[in-house]
Design a protein around this motif. Structure first.
Motif, PDB file in Angstrom:
ATOM      1  N   ALA A   1       0.806  -1.222   0.000  1.00 12.44           N
ATOM      2  CA  ALA A   1       0.000   0.000   0.000  1.00 12.44           C
ATOM      3  C   ALA A   1       0.837   1.268   0.000  1.00 12.44           C
ATOM      4  O   ALA A   1       0.304   2.360  -0.208  1.00 12.44           O
ATOM      5  CB  ALA A   1      -0.918   0.011   1.225  1.00 12.44           C
ATOM      6  N   PHE A   2       2.169   1.146   0.225  1.00  5.31           N
ATOM      7  CA  PHE A   2       3.005   2.317   0.458  1.00  5.31           C
ATOM      8  C   PHE A   2       4.147   2.411  -0.545  1.00  5.31           C
ATOM      9  O   PHE A   2       4.583   1.411  -1.119  1.00  5.31           O
ATOM     10  CB  PHE A   2       3.600   2.257   1.875  1.00  5.31           C
ATOM     11  CG  PHE A   2       2.575   2.106   2.953  1.00  5.31           C
ATOM     12  CD1 PHE A   2       1.853   3.196   3.386  1.00  5.31           C
ATOM     13  CD2 PHE A   2       2.321   0.873   3.541  1.00  5.31           C
ATOM     14  CE1 PHE A   2       0.896   3.076   4.386  1.00  5.31           C
ATOM     15  CE2 PHE A   2       1.368   0.728   4.529  1.00  5.31           C
ATOM     16  CZ  PHE A   2       0.652   1.835   4.958  1.00  5.31           C
ATOM     17  N   ASN A   3       4.656   3.630  -0.705  1.00  7.10           N
ATOM     18  CA  ASN A   3       5.879   3.777  -1.482  1.00  7.10           C
ATOM     19  C   ASN A   3       7.059   3.300  -0.637  1.00  7.10           C
ATOM     20  O   ASN A   3       6.938   3.118   0.586  1.00  7.10           O
ATOM     21  CB  ASN A   3       6.072   5.218  -1.970  1.00  7.10           C
ATOM     22  CG  ASN A   3       6.222   6.224  -0.835  1.00  7.10           C
ATOM     23  OD1 ASN A   3       6.919   5.980   0.152  1.00  7.10           O
ATOM     24  ND2 ASN A   3       5.591   7.387  -0.979  1.00  7.10           N
ATOM     25  N   GLU A   4       8.197   3.097  -1.261  1.00  5.72           N
ATOM     26  CA  GLU A   4       9.346   2.490  -0.582  1.00  5.72           C
ATOM     27  C   GLU A   4       9.849   3.355   0.568  1.00  5.72           C
ATOM     28  O   GLU A   4      10.246   2.829   1.622  1.00  5.72           O
ATOM     29  CB  GLU A   4      10.467   2.245  -1.591  1.00  5.72           C
ATOM     30  CG  GLU A   4      11.537   1.282  -1.097  1.00  5.72           C
ATOM     31  CD  GLU A   4      11.002  -0.106  -0.779  1.00  5.72           C
ATOM     32  OE1 GLU A   4      11.514  -0.716   0.187  1.00  5.72           O
ATOM     33  OE2 GLU A   4      10.069  -0.560  -1.455  1.00  5.72           O
ATOM     34  N   GLU A   5       9.838   4.654   0.401  1.00  8.90           N
ATOM     35  CA  GLU A   5      10.337   5.553   1.446  1.00  8.90           C
ATOM     36  C   GLU A   5       9.515   5.446   2.723  1.00  8.90           C
ATOM     37  O   GLU A   5      10.064   5.309   3.821  1.00  8.90           O
ATOM     38  CB  GLU A   5      10.314   7.001   0.940  1.00  8.90           C
ATOM     39  CG  GLU A   5      10.847   8.008   1.949  1.00  8.90           C
ATOM     40  CD  GLU A   5      10.773   9.436   1.429  1.00  8.90           C
ATOM     41  OE1 GLU A   5      11.050  10.359   2.220  1.00  8.90           O
ATOM     42  OE2 GLU A   5      10.432   9.625   0.244  1.00  8.90           O
ATOM     43  N   ASP A   6       8.192   5.482   2.596  1.00  3.55           N
ATOM     44  CA  ASP A   6       7.334   5.387   3.776  1.00  3.55           C
ATOM     45  C   ASP A   6       7.392   3.992   4.384  1.00  3.55           C
ATOM     46  O   ASP A   6       7.362   3.838   5.617  1.00  3.55           O
ATOM     47  CB  ASP A   6       5.898   5.742   3.414  1.00  3.55           C
ATOM     48  CG  ASP A   6       5.714   7.229   3.152  1.00  3.55           C
ATOM     49  OD1 ASP A   6       6.456   8.023   3.760  1.00  3.55           O
ATOM     50  OD2 ASP A   6       4.841   7.590   2.346  1.00  3.55           O
ATOM     51  N   LEU A   7       7.486   2.980   3.544  1.00  4.40           N
ATOM     52  CA  LEU A   7       7.578   1.615   4.047  1.00  4.40           C
ATOM     53  C   LEU A   7       8.831   1.432   4.899  1.00  4.40           C
ATOM     54  O   LEU A   7       8.782   0.850   5.997  1.00  4.40           O
ATOM     55  CB  LEU A   7       7.578   0.637   2.867  1.00  4.40           C
ATOM     56  CG  LEU A   7       7.561  -0.852   3.194  1.00  4.40           C
ATOM     57  CD1 LEU A   7       6.357  -1.210   4.045  1.00  4.40           C
ATOM     58  CD2 LEU A   7       7.571  -1.668   1.897  1.00  4.40           C
ATOM     59  N   GLU A   8       9.961   1.960   4.442  1.00  3.88           N
ATOM     60  CA  GLU A   8      11.200   1.842   5.211  1.00  3.88           C
ATOM     61  C   GLU A   8      11.125   2.648   6.506  1.00  3.88           C
ATOM     62  O   GLU A   8      11.692   2.252   7.519  1.00  3.88           O
ATOM     63  CB  GLU A   8      12.386   2.298   4.356  1.00  3.88           C
ATOM     64  CG  GLU A   8      12.769   1.304   3.268  1.00  3.88           C
ATOM     65  CD  GLU A   8      12.945  -0.111   3.809  1.00  3.88           C
ATOM     66  OE1 GLU A   8      13.722  -0.287   4.778  1.00  3.88           O
ATOM     67  OE2 GLU A   8      12.301  -1.035   3.280  1.00  3.88           O
TER      68      GLU A   8
END
Length: 285
Positions: free
Chosen positions: A202-209
């Motif tokens: 559901a998230f882009n990589e930056e927010d996921l990390e």
């Protein structure tokens, strides 16, 4: 209001998603049905609409579990025009000692906030209106002085900015979620200050990390997300309600030392929400 009601009247205070829940607002699904499709889950269940009798029984069981665990459960009146009213989380949210009434994006639900305002006034509870942009409580997840707000079809940047202006002591973080996702709490929820459930796609990589650095994560599949794997409701530290169908998620939670109370909510979830969506916490210890 009686003397007993005055003594029990809560002071709104919610600093987390997992503190001891003491006061919560619900609404029975007396008129719940899929009338106009407003999310992907409803589209799936349109030809197998909600059994209102079964939904009422399941909601009654939900309320009983809350009361059996020491939660003061208060109910706003169900009104026939508002078939989504069971989802009280969306119409308001509490951050610290401030209770906000949402500014709903969909016209079909705007009347629900009027009923909430009237009810809050009857209870003698103060609140603030969100007047800029649109926001729904399902997009708001509180973690102490940090507040995550999902940017979705229902919640926008203008509302996030107003929340930050009104709560300058908080760090308000906007998180973009995938367009087909209804709310942030459908893909992310906190179990405790070091543990979260999330749906990574559901998230882009930056927010996921960012999430993975802050929390240990129980990451769920697309199927588990569809069946509301993240939409648990904590009623006390390390004690929460979850759907019995989410077996893998529940087992992962138990391995983390969490007490999982399984409650059947199969009719309620047909409209796109589960336990968290059906509860507006006013106070957590």
């Amino acid at each position: 209001m009686t003397k007993m009601q005055e003594e029990k009247k809560p002071q709104t205070k919610c600093q987390s998603e997992f503190g001891q829940l003491t006061h919560v607002v619900v609404c029975p699904p007396a008129y719940m049905e899929i009338r106009k499709v407003i999310n992907e889950t409803q589209k799936h269940y349109l030809n197998h609409n909600i059994d209102q009798h079964a939904a009422m029984e399941q909601h009654t069981d939900f309320v009983k579990v809350l009361r059996d665990n020491g939660v003061d459960v208060m109910s706003v009146p169900a009104k026939e025009p508002f078939n989504e009213q069971v989802y009280t989380r969306d119409i308001g949210f509490c951050i610290g000692d401030t209770l906000f009434v949402s500014n709903m994006e969909d016209d079909i639900r705007k009347g629900e906030t009027k009923i909430l305002r009237e009810w809050l006034k009857e209870q003698g509870l103060t609140y603030k209106d969100v007047t800029e942009g649109t926001i729904e409580g399902g997009d708001v997840v509180v973690d102490g002085q940090r507040v995550w707000i999902g940017l979705s079809k229902r919640t926008d940047e203008k509302a996030v900015q107003q929340i930050q202006q009104q709560l300058p002591d908080y760090e308000v973080i906007a998180v973009k979620i995938r367009e087909d996702i209804l709310h942030l709490d459908c893909v992310f929820n906190l179990v405790r200050d070091d543990l979260a459930i999330l749906y990574p796609d559901a998230f882009n990589e930056e927010d996921l990390e960012r999430f993975r650095k802050l929390y240990k994560t129980i990451e769920i599949s697309e199927e588990e997300q569809f069946y509301m794997g993240t939409n648990i409701l904590s009623i006390a530290p390390d004690k929460l309600l979850s759907l019995p169908s989410n077996k893998r998620v529940n087992e992962a939670l138990r391995k983390e030392g969490v007490t999982v109370i399984e409650v059947n909510f199969s009719e309620i979830i047909k409209s796109g929400g589960s336990f968290r969506c059906c509860s507006l916490p006013l106070q957590r210890q």
